[in-house]
Design a protein around this motif. Structure first.
Motif, PDB file in Angstrom:
ATOM      1  N   LEU A 132       0.824  -1.207   0.000  1.00 36.78           N
ATOM      2  CA  LEU A 132       0.000   0.000   0.000  1.00 36.78           C
ATOM      3  C   LEU A 132       0.863   1.263   0.000  1.00 36.78           C
ATOM      4  CD1 LEU A 132      -2.981   0.728   0.027  1.00 36.78           C
ATOM      5  CD2 LEU A 132      -2.905   0.706   2.525  1.00 36.78           C
ATOM      6  N   ARG A 133       1.898   1.245   0.800  1.00 35.87           N
ATOM      7  CA  ARG A 133       2.790   2.409   0.884  1.00 35.87           C
ATOM      8  C   ARG A 133       3.439   2.706  -0.469  1.00 35.87           C
ATOM      9  NH1 ARG A 133       5.852   1.634   5.846  1.00 35.87           N
ATOM     10  NH2 ARG A 133       4.426   3.076   6.858  1.00 35.87           N
ATOM     11  N   ALA A 134       3.790   1.657  -1.207  1.00 40.12           N
ATOM     12  CA  ALA A 134       4.424   1.851  -2.516  1.00 40.12           C
ATOM     13  C   ALA A 134       3.488   2.543  -3.502  1.00 40.12           C
ATOM     14  CB  ALA A 134       4.872   0.505  -3.084  1.00 40.12           C
ATOM     15  N   LYS A 135       2.182   2.425  -3.267  1.00 35.96           N
ATOM     16  CA  LYS A 135       1.215   3.010  -4.209  1.00 35.96           C
ATOM     17  C   LYS A 135       0.665   4.361  -3.769  1.00 35.96           C
ATOM     18  CE  LYS A 135      -0.264  -1.448  -6.091  1.00 35.96           C
ATOM     19  NZ  LYS A 135      -1.413  -2.352  -6.358  1.00 35.96           N
ATOM     20  N   ILE A 136       0.423   4.529  -2.457  1.00 36.28           N
ATOM     21  CA  ILE A 136      -0.217   5.776  -2.026  1.00 36.28           C
ATOM     22  C   ILE A 136       0.751   6.774  -1.390  1.00 36.28           C
ATOM     23  CG2 ILE A 136      -2.370   4.534  -1.615  1.00 36.28           C
ATOM     24  CD1 ILE A 136      -1.855   5.091   1.426  1.00 36.28           C
ATOM     25  N   ASP A 137       1.984   6.352  -1.099  1.00 41.23           N
ATOM     26  CA  ASP A 137       2.941   7.233  -0.434  1.00 41.23           C
ATOM     27  C   ASP A 137       4.179   7.542  -1.271  1.00 41.23           C
ATOM     28  OD1 ASP A 137       1.820   8.137   1.869  1.00 41.23           O
ATOM     29  OD2 ASP A 137       2.921   6.834   3.226  1.00 41.23           O
ATOM     30  N   GLU A 138       4.874   6.497  -1.697  1.00 45.74           N
ATOM     31  CA  GLU A 138       6.187   6.685  -2.328  1.00 45.74           C
ATOM     32  C   GLU A 138       6.166   7.556  -3.580  1.00 45.74           C
ATOM     33  OE1 GLU A 138       7.881   2.802  -2.777  1.00 45.74           O
ATOM     34  OE2 GLU A 138       8.011   2.472  -0.600  1.00 45.74           O
ATOM     35  N   PRO A 139       5.116   7.539  -4.399  1.00 42.44           N
ATOM     36  CA  PRO A 139       5.123   8.418  -5.581  1.00 42.44           C
ATOM     37  C   PRO A 139       4.839   9.888  -5.265  1.00 42.44           C
ATOM     38  CG  PRO A 139       3.730   6.470  -5.914  1.00 42.44           C
ATOM     39  CD  PRO A 139       4.012   6.581  -4.449  1.00 42.44           C
ATOM     40  N   PHE A 140       4.560  10.208  -3.996  1.00 53.42           N
ATOM     41  CA  PHE A 140       4.136  11.560  -3.643  1.00 53.42           C
ATOM     42  C   PHE A 140       5.091  12.178  -2.618  1.00 53.42           C
ATOM     43  CE2 PHE A 140       0.497   8.998  -4.865  1.00 53.42           C
ATOM     44  CZ  PHE A 140      -0.063   9.770  -5.870  1.00 53.42           C
ATOM     45  N   ALA A 141       5.008  13.490  -2.488  1.00 51.44           N
ATOM     46  CA  ALA A 141       5.973  14.223  -1.660  1.00 51.44           C
ATOM     47  C   ALA A 141       5.742  14.020  -0.171  1.00 51.44           C
ATOM     48  CB  ALA A 141       5.923  15.716  -1.997  1.00 51.44           C
ATOM     49  N   ARG A 142       4.479  13.940   0.242  1.00 51.14           N
ATOM     50  CA  ARG A 142       4.160  13.836   1.663  1.00 51.14           C
ATOM     51  C   ARG A 142       3.683  12.442   2.023  1.00 51.14           C
ATOM     52  NH1 ARG A 142      -0.264  17.719   2.929  1.00 51.14           N
ATOM     53  NH2 ARG A 142      -0.885  17.279   0.793  1.00 51.14           N
ATOM     54  N   ARG A 143       4.124  11.960   3.177  1.00 52.53           N
ATOM     55  CA  ARG A 143       3.701  10.642   3.645  1.00 52.53           C
ATOM     56  C   ARG A 143       2.361  10.729   4.357  1.00 52.53           C
ATOM     57  NH1 ARG A 143       7.167   7.687   7.491  1.00 52.53           N
ATOM     58  NH2 ARG A 143       7.365   9.717   8.500  1.00 52.53           N
ATOM     59  N   LEU A 144       1.551   9.686   4.172  1.00 56.48           N
ATOM     60  CA  LEU A 144       0.294   9.560   4.898  1.00 56.48           C
ATOM     61  C   LEU A 144       0.265   8.314   5.778  1.00 56.48           C
ATOM     62  CD1 LEU A 144      -2.328  10.499   2.126  1.00 56.48           C
ATOM     63  CD2 LEU A 144      -1.571  11.917   4.030  1.00 56.48           C
ATOM     64  N   LEU A 145       0.930   7.256   5.343  1.00 53.92           N
ATOM     65  CA  LEU A 145       0.924   5.984   6.069  1.00 53.92           C
ATOM     66  C   LEU A 145       2.174   5.890   6.935  1.00 53.92           C
ATOM     67  CD1 LEU A 145      -0.385   3.313   6.680  1.00 53.92           C
ATOM     68  CD2 LEU A 145       0.470   2.431   4.511  1.00 53.92           C
ATOM     69  N   HIS A 146       1.971   5.910   8.246  1.00 53.52           N
ATOM     70  CA  HIS A 146       3.084   5.986   9.189  1.00 53.52           C
ATOM     71  C   HIS A 146       3.187   4.722  10.038  1.00 53.52           C
ATOM     72  CE1 HIS A 146       3.492  10.380   8.491  1.00 53.52           C
ATOM     73  NE2 HIS A 146       2.178  10.299   8.323  1.00 53.52           N
ATOM     74  N   THR A 147       4.424   4.351  10.340  1.00 54.99           N
ATOM     75  CA  THR A 147       4.700   3.231  11.240  1.00 54.99           C
ATOM     76  C   THR A 147       5.004   3.777  12.630  1.00 54.99           C
ATOM     77  OG1 THR A 147       5.651   1.923   9.441  1.00 54.99           O
ATOM     78  CG2 THR A 147       6.198   1.258  11.690  1.00 54.99           C
ATOM     79  N   VAL A 148       4.350   3.248  13.636  1.00 48.31           N
ATOM     80  CA  VAL A 148       4.639   3.606  15.023  1.00 48.31           C
ATOM     81  C   VAL A 148       5.326   2.401  15.639  1.00 48.31           C
ATOM     82  CG1 VAL A 148       3.701   4.326  17.245  1.00 48.31           C
ATOM     83  CG2 VAL A 148       2.640   5.124  15.109  1.00 48.31           C
ATOM     84  N   ARG A 149       6.612   2.489  15.835  1.00 52.42           N
ATOM     85  CA  ARG A 149       7.398   1.334  16.269  1.00 52.42           C
ATOM     86  C   ARG A 149       6.878   0.730  17.561  1.00 52.42           C
ATOM     87  NH1 ARG A 149      13.823   2.003  14.942  1.00 52.42           N
ATOM     88  NH2 ARG A 149      13.602   2.415  12.695  1.00 52.42           N
ATOM     89  N   GLY A 150       6.784  -0.579  17.514  1.00 58.16           N
ATOM     90  CA  GLY A 150       6.327  -1.314  18.684  1.00 58.16           C
ATOM     91  C   GLY A 150       4.829  -1.280  18.886  1.00 58.16           C
ATOM     92  N   VAL A 151       4.109  -0.545  18.035  1.00 56.71           N
ATOM     93  CA  VAL A 151       2.657  -0.444  18.203  1.00 56.71           C
ATOM     94  C   VAL A 151       1.936  -0.907  16.945  1.00 56.71           C
ATOM     95  CG1 VAL A 151       0.724   1.045  18.809  1.00 56.71           C
ATOM     96  CG2 VAL A 151       2.993   1.506  19.769  1.00 56.71           C
ATOM     97  N   GLY A 152       2.129  -0.183  15.836  1.00 58.62           N
ATOM     98  CA  GLY A 152       1.423  -0.557  14.614  1.00 58.62           C
ATOM     99  C   GLY A 152       1.496   0.518  13.561  1.00 58.62           C
ATOM    100  N   TYR A 153       0.346   0.814  12.935  1.00 60.93           N
ATOM    101  CA  TYR A 153       0.305   1.745  11.813  1.00 60.93           C
ATOM    102  C   TYR A 153      -0.833   2.744  11.978  1.00 60.93           C
ATOM    103  CZ  TYR A 153       3.239  -1.813   9.634  1.00 60.93           C
ATOM    104  OH  TYR A 153       4.245  -2.724   9.367  1.00 60.93           O
ATOM    105  N   THR A 154      -0.644   3.913  11.336  1.00 58.18           N
ATOM    106  CA  THR A 154      -1.705   4.919  11.325  1.00 58.18           C
ATOM    107  C   THR A 154      -1.677   5.662  10.000  1.00 58.18           C
ATOM    108  OG1 THR A 154      -2.651   6.831  12.475  1.00 58.18           O
ATOM    109  CG2 THR A 154      -0.249   6.693  12.391  1.00 58.18           C
ATOM    110  N   LEU A 155      -2.840   6.084   9.538  1.00 59.54           N
ATOM    111  CA  LEU A 155      -2.966   6.903   8.333  1.00 59.54           C
ATOM    112  C   LEU A 155      -3.362   8.299   8.757  1.00 59.54           C
ATOM    113  CD1 LEU A 155      -2.968   6.527   5.135  1.00 59.54           C
ATOM    114  CD2 LEU A 155      -5.457   6.554   5.353  1.00 59.54           C
TER     115      LEU A 155
END
Length: 234
Positions: A207-230
């Motif tokens: 998902l990150r390769a499609k909705i984040d990497e082609p764009f300047a700003r990140r939306l999908l974030h990893t929170v270490r030890g917990v999980g993910y947030t958009l």
């Protein structure tokens, strides 16, 4: 095959299985559970019956002539009907391959029929929820439309697999909330999915390769030890 009038309100399920005894057993169990089940002995027969209206398909992976992966891919060219794939293969790579072909769930043999029925109920509930939701979800410049299963970012249409889309919808519906892998697994893959939470990481990368990497700003974030947030990047 047309169903009798009194049976049209029962969910219709096609079992694609080349082992006659297992196919008949599943058909009887599904009928007993309140569904209207029919069987197809191979992939070609299953594709030939796609003109009929099905609410769900149970698809064996190891079919003669045309295997389940190819059958699923061809189904996905014309239909969004939920597909539960059955197979004796249980590696993460095999599961990812099956899900990427368009399957919604993956159940390894041997299995308890109670587990299969639970997965059938979960898939049919998911379809009902998706059909009721027609509003757009907006997170920053990302627009998700559950009703049409379409996604845009910065005005660009983004193509997602079925599982990637389901994952994105769940993250978008909970924008700003950090979700654990276990929570994501239970809500997107189903509460009765017993596979490893590693599959969540795999699909987050897709998902990150499609909705984040082609764009300047990140939306999908990893929170270490917990999980993910958009959420929008702060």
């Amino acid at each position: 095959m047309a169903f009798p009038m009194e049976e049209r309100d029962r969910p219709r399920i096609l079992v694609v299985e080349d082992e006659p005894d297992l196919a008949r057993f599943l058909q009887l169990e599904l009928n007993h559970a309140g569904y209207q089940a029919a069987t197809a002995a191979n992939g070609y027969e299953a594709l030939g019956r796609m003109a009929e209206e099905w609410d769900l398909i149970i698809l064996d992976l190891m079919l003669p002539g045309l295997d389940g992966l190819e059958v699923c891919r061809r189904i996905r060219q014309t239909s969004v009907v939920p597909v539960i794939m059955l197979t004796a293969r249980d590696s993460v790579a095999d599961k990812v391959c099956g899900l990427d072909s368009g399957a919604d769930d993956y159940l390894t043999k041997p299995f308890a029929v109670e587990e299969l029925l639970a997965r059938v109920r979960a898939r049919l509930r998911s379809v009902g929820t998706a059909r009721q939701s027609g509003e757009k979800i907006v997170v920053g410049d990302l627009v998700v439309c559950p009703g049409t299963r379409m996604v845009w970012r910065e005005g660009q249409l983004i193509q997602l697999s079925r599982r990637e889309f389901d994952l994105l919808v769940y993250l978008a519906e909970n924008s700003g909330i950090v979700l654990s892998r276990e929570t994501i697994l239970s809500r997107v893959w189903g509460y009765d999915y017993y596979g490893s939470t590693n599959i969540v990481d795999v699909y987050v990368r897709y998902l990150r390769a499609k909705i984040d990497e082609p764009f300047a700003r990140r939306l999908l974030h990893t929170v270490r030890g917990v999980g993910y947030t958009l959420r929008e990047e702060i």
